[in-house]
Design a protein around this motif. Sequence first.
Motif, PDB file in Angstrom:
ATOM      1  N   ARG A  79       0.859  -1.090   0.064  1.00 19.10           N
ATOM      2  CA  ARG A  79       0.030  -0.090   0.010  1.00 19.10           C
ATOM      3  C   ARG A  79       0.989   1.264  -0.131  1.00 19.10           C
ATOM      4  N   GLY A  80       2.139   1.091   0.475  1.00 19.22           N
ATOM      5  CA  GLY A  80       2.988   2.253   0.391  1.00 19.22           C
ATOM      6  C   GLY A  80       3.955   2.173  -0.811  1.00 19.22           C
ATOM      7  N   LEU A  83       7.528   4.269  -1.490  1.00 17.84           N
ATOM      8  CA  LEU A  83       8.124   4.825  -0.390  1.00 17.84           C
ATOM      9  C   LEU A  83       9.320   4.048   0.111  1.00 17.84           C
ATOM     10  N   LEU A 137      -1.577   3.456   5.316  1.00 18.03           N
ATOM     11  CA  LEU A 137      -0.422   3.724   4.308  1.00 18.03           C
ATOM     12  C   LEU A 137      -1.157   4.389   3.247  1.00 18.03           C
ATOM     13  N   SER A 138      -2.555   3.695   2.991  1.00 23.51           N
ATOM     14  CA  SER A 138      -3.577   3.918   1.955  1.00 23.51           C
ATOM     15  C   SER A 138      -3.937   5.451   2.189  1.00 23.51           C
ATOM     16  N   LYS A 141      -1.248   8.005   1.735  1.00 16.51           N
ATOM     17  CA  LYS A 141      -0.908   8.435   0.550  1.00 16.51           C
ATOM     18  C   LYS A 141      -1.893   9.466  -0.121  1.00 16.51           C
ATOM     19  N   ARG A 142      -3.369   8.969   0.119  1.00 18.95           N
ATOM     20  CA  ARG A 142      -4.251   9.905  -0.435  1.00 18.95           C
ATOM     21  C   ARG A 142      -4.406  11.055   0.406  1.00 18.95           C
ATOM     22  N   THR A 144      -1.830  13.016   1.846  1.00 18.84           N
ATOM     23  CA  THR A 144      -0.689  13.753   1.679  1.00 18.84           C
ATOM     24  C   THR A 144      -0.663  14.508   0.527  1.00 18.84           C
ATOM     25  N   GLU A 145      -1.468  13.658  -0.453  1.00 20.40           N
ATOM     26  CA  GLU A 145      -1.699  14.520  -1.777  1.00 20.40           C
ATOM     27  C   GLU A 145      -2.711  15.463  -1.757  1.00 20.40           C
ATOM     28  N   TRP A 239       7.666  10.233   3.728  1.00 18.69           N
ATOM     29  CA  TRP A 239       7.039  11.014   2.500  1.00 18.69           C
ATOM     30  C   TRP A 239       7.903  12.151   2.299  1.00 18.69           C
TER      31      TRP A 239
END
Lengths: 248, 252
Positions: A79-80, A83, A137-138, A141-142, A144-145, A239
Motif C-alpha cells: 500500500r506504500g 516509499l 498507508l493508503s 498516500k491519499r 498527503t496528496e 514522505w
Amino acid sequence: MSSMSLWFSFTFVVIALLLSMWQKLGLEKEIAIGTVRCAVQLLAIGYVLQFVFHTDHPIYQALVIAMMIGVASWNASRRGDGLPGILWRVTASLTVTATLTMSLLLVLGLIKPTPQYLIPITGMIIGNSMIVAGLFLSHMKRETETARGEIEALLCLGANKKQAIHGVLKRAVKASMIPTFDTMKTIGLVQLPGTMTGMIIAGANPLEAVRYQILIMFAFSSSAAISAALISALAYSSWFTRESMLRP
Amino acid sequence: MASVLSLEHLGKQLPTQQHTWLFSDITVDIASPEITLIMGKSGQGKSTLLRLLGLLDTADDGTIRHLGKTPTEWGPEKWRMSVSYVAQQPVMLPGSVEDNLRAVSRLHKRPFETELARTWMEAVGLGEMDWSKQAAQLSGGERQRVALVRSLLLHPTVLLLDEVTASLDTISKRATEELLVDLHRREGTTLLWITHDWEQARAVGQRIWFLAGGRLLEDSPADRFFEGPQTQEAQEFLSAHLVQKEDAPCLP
C-alpha cells in the motif's frame, strides 16, 4: 469433517463460477486461482501446524510466526509502494506489536504458553495489525496528496517534517483504527467471529468461546493502537526527502 | 560580508521530460538587501525558481547559498525560517484566522506578537477582520493577505513572493506593496517578487530579473531595464506590454 465432505464443499465454488459465467463477469480465473490458493495455503498451514504442535519446539513456533510477520509486512507495505524503506518499517511495527501484545497476554496469564494458543492468536494479532498498517498507508498516500498545500505552507513557516505532516498523520491514524473499533461495536449482532465460531463448532461451551472472543477483540484494540502509533512514527519521514521536501 | 542570496549555475529539468531544462545555468547574486522583481512570460519557471530557493523543490544542477551557507549547512528548517516562500495560491491552515496568525508562534514556541500582527493586518486592509472567523471561509484576496502576514511574523531575511497581490483589488494591492516596501526599509528584508503587474514592477522594483528561453537573460537595475533592455527578448516583452496597454479601452 471427512475428506468427502471437503470435496462436496467445492459445490459453493461451482455456484460462484456458474454465476460469473452466467452474468459474464469474467471472474472465472480469479475464482479458480482464489480457490486453489485458499485450499493449498490452508492445507499447507494445517500440516505445518500439526508438525509444530507435535514437535513442540520453540524454534518451529518462531519460524511460523516469522513467516506470518513476513507475509503480512509484504502485503501491507504494498500500500506504500514507492516509499523508501517502507517494508522494514512495516515489519518492525508488526513485530513490536505482536511481541508486546503477546507478552501482555502471557504475563497476565490470559493464555497458556503452548503453541495451540500462541500461534493462532499471534496470527490474528498480526493479521489485524496488517490491516491497520495497510489502511494507514493508503490513507496517508491519499491525504498527503490532498493536503500537499497545507504541508508545504507549514514547511514554509519553518516547521519540521513531523510538525508539517502532523495533521495528516493524525487523520490517517484515526482512519486506520476506526474499522477495528467499528467491528467491536457490532460484533455478535452482525457477525459471529472466527474464534468463537470455531470453538463452538469444535464442541466448546458457547460461554467459554465468547470469553476467548472477548479476549481477542480487546487484544485487537490494543494491537490496532500500537501498530498505528508505531507505523505512523516510523513511516512519516518516508514522505519527505533527506532535505525535508515533500516527495512529488 | 556574505551575499544575502547567491545562485550558482542553478538548473531545473522538466519533471515530465528528463534532460529537457526548464531553465539552466542561472548564476546571480543578491549582495545586499534589495527588492528584486522577477518578470517573464508564463511557463518560464519563475515559480519553480522561487520554490527551489524556498527548499520546496530540488534543483537538478547548481547550488544556492544564503549568507554564505548552503541549505545543508543551514538545515532545512532554519533555511526556510530565514528564506520564506509565500505561495501564489495561499493555503489556510485548519482553524480560525487567529490560528493561522499564531502558526509561527505555535511552531517555534515564541510569544505571539499580537500588536504587530494587528498592525500588519491593518496595513493590508484587514483591520476589521474577525480573527475568530474560520480561515476556510475567507475570500481569495483575504487568504492571500492573511498568508502574507502569517509569513511576515517569521521575520525572514528573504521573502520569496509568488504573485502575492494577484487576486487583490487596486487599493489592497497598493496597501500590501506599501507594507512590503516599508518592511524592506525598516528591517532590511530582501524581497524576491514574481509579478506580471507592470506598474507594480516599476513602482517597487529596485532590480529586475528577466527570465526567457530557460535563461536569466537580464539582471538589471529597474530603471535601466524599463528604459532600455539589453536583450531582444526583453525588448519584445516590453513592447508587447505597451501594445497591450495602448489597446486597452479607456474608461471615462
